[in-house]
Design a protein around this motif. Sequence first.
Motif, PDB file in Angstrom:
ATOM      1  N   ILE A 262       0.836  -1.191   0.000  1.00 40.54           N
ATOM      2  CA  ILE A 262       0.000   0.000   0.000  1.00 40.54           C
ATOM      3  C   ILE A 262       0.878   1.251   0.000  1.00 40.54           C
ATOM      4  CG2 ILE A 262      -1.903  -1.159   1.174  1.00 40.54           C
ATOM      5  CD1 ILE A 262      -1.021   0.220   3.734  1.00 40.54           C
ATOM      6  N   GLU A 263       0.314   2.321  -0.501  1.00 36.26           N
ATOM      7  CA  GLU A 263       1.028   3.591  -0.489  1.00 36.26           C
ATOM      8  C   GLU A 263       0.988   4.157   0.929  1.00 36.26           C
ATOM      9  OE1 GLU A 263       2.726   5.511  -2.674  1.00 36.26           O
ATOM     10  OE2 GLU A 263       2.678   3.892  -4.154  1.00 36.26           O
ATOM     11  N   ILE A 264       2.166   4.368   1.490  1.00 33.20           N
ATOM     12  CA  ILE A 264       2.258   4.924   2.836  1.00 33.20           C
ATOM     13  C   ILE A 264       2.815   6.337   2.754  1.00 33.20           C
ATOM     14  CG2 ILE A 264       3.336   4.701   5.108  1.00 33.20           C
ATOM     15  CD1 ILE A 264       3.477   1.724   4.673  1.00 33.20           C
ATOM     16  N   GLU A 265       2.166   7.246   3.404  1.00 36.56           N
ATOM     17  CA  GLU A 265       2.666   8.621   3.440  1.00 36.56           C
ATOM     18  C   GLU A 265       3.732   8.710   4.523  1.00 36.56           C
ATOM     19  OE1 GLU A 265       1.117  13.254   3.808  1.00 36.56           O
ATOM     20  OE2 GLU A 265      -0.296  11.593   4.072  1.00 36.56           O
ATOM     21  N   GLU A 266       4.978   8.682   4.096  1.00 35.15           N
ATOM     22  CA  GLU A 266       6.095   8.725   5.041  1.00 35.15           C
ATOM     23  C   GLU A 266       6.373  10.184   5.391  1.00 35.15           C
ATOM     24  OE1 GLU A 266       9.427   6.423   3.645  1.00 35.15           O
ATOM     25  OE2 GLU A 266       8.087   4.956   2.728  1.00 35.15           O
ATOM     26  N   ASN A 267       5.542  10.710   6.275  1.00 31.52           N
ATOM     27  CA  ASN A 267       5.622  12.118   6.617  1.00 31.52           C
ATOM     28  C   ASN A 267       6.268  12.370   7.964  1.00 31.52           C
ATOM     29  OD1 ASN A 267       3.587  11.071   8.154  1.00 31.52           O
ATOM     30  ND2 ASN A 267       1.961  12.414   7.391  1.00 31.52           N
ATOM     31  N   GLY A 268       7.042  11.385   8.440  1.00 26.51           N
ATOM     32  CA  GLY A 268       7.758  11.572   9.696  1.00 26.51           C
ATOM     33  C   GLY A 268       8.864  12.603   9.556  1.00 26.51           C
ATOM     34  N   LYS A 269       9.279  13.153  10.686  1.00 27.73           N
ATOM     35  CA  LYS A 269      10.318  14.181  10.684  1.00 27.73           C
ATOM     36  C   LYS A 269      11.724  13.593  10.613  1.00 27.73           C
ATOM     37  CE  LYS A 269       7.471  17.377  13.390  1.00 27.73           C
ATOM     38  NZ  LYS A 269       7.353  18.121  14.676  1.00 27.73           N
ATOM     39  N   ASN A 270      11.836  12.300  10.870  1.00 30.28           N
ATOM     40  CA  ASN A 270      13.150  11.663  10.868  1.00 30.28           C
ATOM     41  C   ASN A 270      13.003  10.174  10.562  1.00 30.28           C
ATOM     42  OD1 ASN A 270      12.421  10.380  13.412  1.00 30.28           O
ATOM     43  ND2 ASN A 270      12.869  12.353  14.373  1.00 30.28           N
TER      44      ASN A 270
ATOM     45  N   MET B 151      11.870   0.114   8.533  1.00 28.72           N
ATOM     46  CA  MET B 151      13.196   0.721   8.496  1.00 28.72           C
ATOM     47  C   MET B 151      13.184   1.936   7.580  1.00 28.72           C
ATOM     48  SD  MET B 151      16.839  -1.078   7.518  1.00 28.72           S
ATOM     49  CE  MET B 151      18.379  -0.180   7.699  1.00 28.72           C
ATOM     50  N   ASP B 152      13.952   2.945   7.975  1.00 33.10           N
ATOM     51  CA  ASP B 152      14.099   4.117   7.121  1.00 33.10           C
ATOM     52  C   ASP B 152      15.486   4.705   7.354  1.00 33.10           C
ATOM     53  OD1 ASP B 152      12.743   5.833   5.176  1.00 33.10           O
ATOM     54  OD2 ASP B 152      13.032   7.420   6.652  1.00 33.10           O
ATOM     55  N   ASN B 153      15.964   5.491   6.399  1.00 32.20           N
ATOM     56  CA  ASN B 153      17.260   6.127   6.561  1.00 32.20           C
ATOM     57  C   ASN B 153      17.240   7.542   5.997  1.00 32.20           C
ATOM     58  OD1 ASN B 153      17.345   3.708   4.461  1.00 32.20           O
ATOM     59  ND2 ASN B 153      18.386   5.432   3.496  1.00 32.20           N
TER      60      ASN B 153
END
Length: 215
Positions: free
Chosen positions: A38-46, A69-71
Amino acid sequence: MKEVLFATTNPAKIKSYEGKLKEKGIKLKTIKDLNINIEIEENGKNAIENACIKAKTYYDITKMPTIGMDNNLFIEELPEEKQPGTHVRRINGKYLTDDEMIEYYTKLVKEYGGKLTAKWVYGMAVYNEKGKKTYTWSKDQFYFVDKPSKKRNPGYPLDSITIVPEFNKYLVELTEEEKSNVHIEYKKIKEDIANYVSSFYDNHTSLNKNIERSR
């Protein structure tokens, strides 16, 4: 069989974790395995916030223990408005392929003189019914160059333009032993995540046994 979902389609991330989890008797499943994406809105600040968004979204759908996980990427010589930050792959609203990333970042390096000092900040989150556990770490002491290695690491294209000064080699060309020395903290985190997921299942097994005895 114990299973954990990794909320990613990145083959390099999957490969990096499946071995350590397998040692603990845990099968790593992906969103492709489950035929969901699914399309996720990755709108986190970090990186941590985005990792939590990914993990929680897929946990809510599957009810499987889920890793997200994100970078984030920061480049010392760039002004704030040009920092990749949380948008390493998404440039001007477009999601770049591996080859497009290499092309974009090598052009950026050339624009700023042929060498850029970079830093990665990573975030991971594990979600299950008990809540979440998060991890963060960083990797610096390396730089980008404008001439890519011919070797590729699918999923991690910038390894092909990253020079590790300790070995004076492209990151993508390091031996496994050399990579281990570079990623010592990362190895510890992978071990801890595997132990954490394993302990979650062990606790469930003990709980089920206690319920059976009380009947």
